[in-house]
Design a protein around this motif. Sequence first.
Motif, PDB file in Angstrom:
ATOM      1  N   PRO A   1       0.798  -1.231   0.000  1.00 54.76           N
ATOM      2  CA  PRO A   1       0.000   0.000   0.000  1.00 54.76           C
ATOM      3  C   PRO A   1       0.829   1.279   0.000  1.00 54.76           C
ATOM      4  N   GLU A   2       2.126   1.166   0.239  1.00 56.44           N
ATOM      5  CA  GLU A   2       2.984   2.353   0.287  1.00 56.44           C
ATOM      6  C   GLU A   2       3.464   2.801  -1.087  1.00 56.44           C
ATOM      7  N   LEU A   3       3.114   2.057  -2.143  1.00 56.41           N
ATOM      8  CA  LEU A   3       3.561   2.404  -3.493  1.00 56.41           C
ATOM      9  C   LEU A   3       3.060   3.782  -3.905  1.00 56.41           C
TER      10      LEU A   3
ATOM     11  N   ARG B   1     -11.497   1.886   0.834  1.00 63.62           N
ATOM     12  CA  ARG B   1     -11.977   2.755   1.905  1.00 63.62           C
ATOM     13  C   ARG B   1     -10.886   3.641   2.483  1.00 63.62           C
ATOM     14  N   GLY B   2      -9.634   3.319   2.221  1.00 64.08           N
ATOM     15  CA  GLY B   2      -8.542   4.123   2.751  1.00 64.08           C
ATOM     16  C   GLY B   2      -7.322   3.265   2.984  1.00 64.08           C
ATOM     17  N   GLN B   3      -6.293   3.883   3.483  1.00 59.88           N
ATOM     18  CA  GLN B   3      -5.073   3.186   3.847  1.00 59.88           C
ATOM     19  C   GLN B   3      -4.830   3.460   5.316  1.00 59.88           C
ATOM     20  N   GLU B   4      -4.245   2.481   5.989  1.00 55.12           N
ATOM     21  CA  GLU B   4      -4.026   2.655   7.419  1.00 55.12           C
ATOM     22  C   GLU B   4      -2.668   2.096   7.815  1.00 55.12           C
ATOM     23  N   ALA B   5      -2.173   2.613   8.929  1.00 57.18           N
ATOM     24  CA  ALA B   5      -0.945   2.068   9.499  1.00 57.18           C
ATOM     25  C   ALA B   5      -1.323   0.861  10.351  1.00 57.18           C
TER      26      ALA B   5
END
Length: 151
Positions: free
Chosen positions: A17-19, A49-53
């Motif tokens: 997801p960090e791309l 829906r989003g990205q999360e840590a």
Amino acid sequence: MLDDTDRRILRQLQAAPELTNAELAERSGVSAASCWRRVEKMQARGVIRGQEAVIDWQVLGYSVEVSLRITLDKTRPQAFDEFIAEARKVPEVLEIQTFLGRVDTRLHVIARDMAHYQQVYRTRILTLPHIADIEPLMHVARIKSDEALPI
């Protein structure tokens, strides 16, 4: 709903997801502009829906994990709503699930150690409203934990 290109993009996003958009586009085999439009469209449709840590709470000193299967006293019309509203306030409760069947809810609880768990259990969990029965399940090992969809 999704075509093969959308699925390729989602597979790459799930894997990394960090791309950046340019990296995602290259790995997905589309132009950066096309990739951006497709991601935006999937976000607008609620597919993304989003990205999360993802934080490893064990590294932060939480070594106890317990699932509490709870049966509620359903003679009260607002039992579910009142229970869930109060359970949301307990910081050590990471997840609340509801079920149809003998068990009504499951709370996923973490604690620093057994003394901390016992304190949370006695002062925060047992004081939740409308509890008829609790069955604690102590987690021993996590065999599989994967939120990636097989797309």
